[in-house]
Design a protein around this motif. Sequence first.
Motif, PDB file in Angstrom:
ATOM      1  N   ILE A 203       5.415   1.756  -2.858  1.00 49.58           N
ATOM      2  CA  ILE A 203       5.132   0.556  -1.525  1.00 49.58           C
ATOM      3  C   ILE A 203       5.277  -1.623  -2.817  1.00 49.58           C
TER       4      ILE A 203
ATOM      5  N   ILE B 216       6.668  -1.379   3.023  1.00 48.46           N
ATOM      6  CA  ILE B 216       6.521   0.758   2.428  1.00 48.46           C
ATOM      7  C   ILE B 216       7.901   1.210   3.427  1.00 48.46           C
TER       8      ILE B 216
ATOM      9  N   TYR C  21      -1.791   3.942  -3.602  1.00 42.65           N
ATOM     10  CA  TYR C  21      -0.652   4.408  -2.880  1.00 42.65           C
ATOM     11  C   TYR C  21      -0.626   5.888  -2.812  1.00 42.65           C
TER      12      TYR C  21
ATOM     13  N   ASN D 184       3.498   5.688  -5.611  1.00 41.93           N
ATOM     14  CA  ASN D 184       3.190   6.853  -4.994  1.00 41.93           C
ATOM     15  C   ASN D 184       1.860   7.687  -6.116  1.00 41.93           C
TER      16      ASN D 184
ATOM     17  N   VAL E  55      -3.347   3.807   1.930  1.00 39.36           N
ATOM     18  CA  VAL E  55      -3.192   2.280   0.762  1.00 39.36           C
ATOM     19  C   VAL E  55      -4.116   1.314   0.697  1.00 39.36           C
TER      20      VAL E  55
END
Length: 479
Positions: free
Chosen positions: A419, A348, A316, A465, A329
């Motif tokens: 996510i 998300i 991500y 992330n 993603v």
Amino acid sequence: MTFWVALSSPIPSPRRYPTVELRAETFNGSTHVPVPSDSSFLRALLFELRLVDEHVFVEQRDTCTRISHSSVHSVSTAAGELWPVLAFPKSGLIYACVPLVEGPLEPRPPLLTICGLSQGLALLLGIMDYVSPSRKNEAELNAKIGQLRNLLIQACPLGTPLNTNIRSLNSSFEDIQEMPADKDQPAWRSSTYKGKPQVNVCIAEKVKCMQYDQRGVVDTWQVYGAVNCKCDIEGSAPNVTLSLTLPTNAPPLQDIVVHHCVTSVDPAMLMSTSAEPLHDSVYNGPYKFPFIPPSDSFNLCYYTSQVPVPPILGCYQLVEEGSQIKITVNLKLHESIKNSFEYCEARIPFFNRGPIAQLEYKVSYGQLDLSREKSLLVWVIGQKFPKSLEVSLTGTLSFGTAGKEHPTDYVCTGNTAYIRLYFRIPDFTLTGCYVDQHSVQIFVPGKPKITASRELISSDYYIWNSKAPAPMVYKPLPD
């Protein structure tokens, strides 16, 4: 929590739990006051509730310093002050119980910290709801009070309330034995089954995962399994043996915890722990569990396992470019995982931002939905991954002004975001663990029907992330 329960009427109908009283003695230590005999307790309770000698002033009871508007009382006994006693009179009956306090009684803990009080009140209200409609019919009332002792065996078999709706148990009270007809019948079999023998077994595994896609940071995943059983078998103490089977070269089961109904296991099975690295001495089975099943559904055992890979690998990336956010993603289903989902989706969220005002995206597979609050993207992958086993999502978003209804998070600030995956794969376990129906042994007449199922469910499955710092609870890998 656990209780000593009594219903007072012209003929007391008490229900005591000696194991609970022993636990109370252990928890309370030197402050412990034992519950007196039934008759002594009733006399002391009637005195405390001012239902005897109510016209006589007794300083110990009637002093203004003891005025209380609560249903929680302190009852004077020969051994000392018994507290807390939950009791209240209603329509000529007294409903009372003594909840277990898991700790010292001096100084007295706040009532709100004693979980047993709320459970005790719920149980007493359930008893009152069951008994009260019969107040106008003395014969019916006496019959219900006679049945109550049996019903409590089902509602509260070992001192912990399982069902406070006593009225719902009324139809089955005839199947409950006050005392086992067979001296070998264990306490956890509160009723006996009559009919065709059948056994239902379900292995449910949950996988937790934290993925970062960052150099020097360790991705982690954990598998937790539970084996649930429902055994409808005749007899007071039927013997059942169930075996868990693993594929060849599969990682062993570890941290095994068994239900108290299991009669014997290999000690090495219980000593295998995930706290130690896997080595040659680890227990690799067979995982056999002989047991005398309870009457209701129960978890035969729990376990963990150190599986080599998580089921879905992901990456991500979230970066800010001016007033816009770009996301990418990529998800890949591992080739060893069964590609057949009941559901699979990635959620998300966007914290500490306003509603999504503009969204441009492209998905290689599945469907992307925007939540009603416009703060969450839901990527519905569906019931299968494509033949490539890989899916991707790219998008550009811009946001409006933030309002109170939009999600906030003190951890996910700036570009720190994640996510979360939600999925369920029926007829599959990550460890490969399964129950061979032919290995289930039941020592009763007749051919039992054996039903076995299994499933893998996501639990706290996060992909962070990789373009921003993420919270970690472990040390990074050395360079």
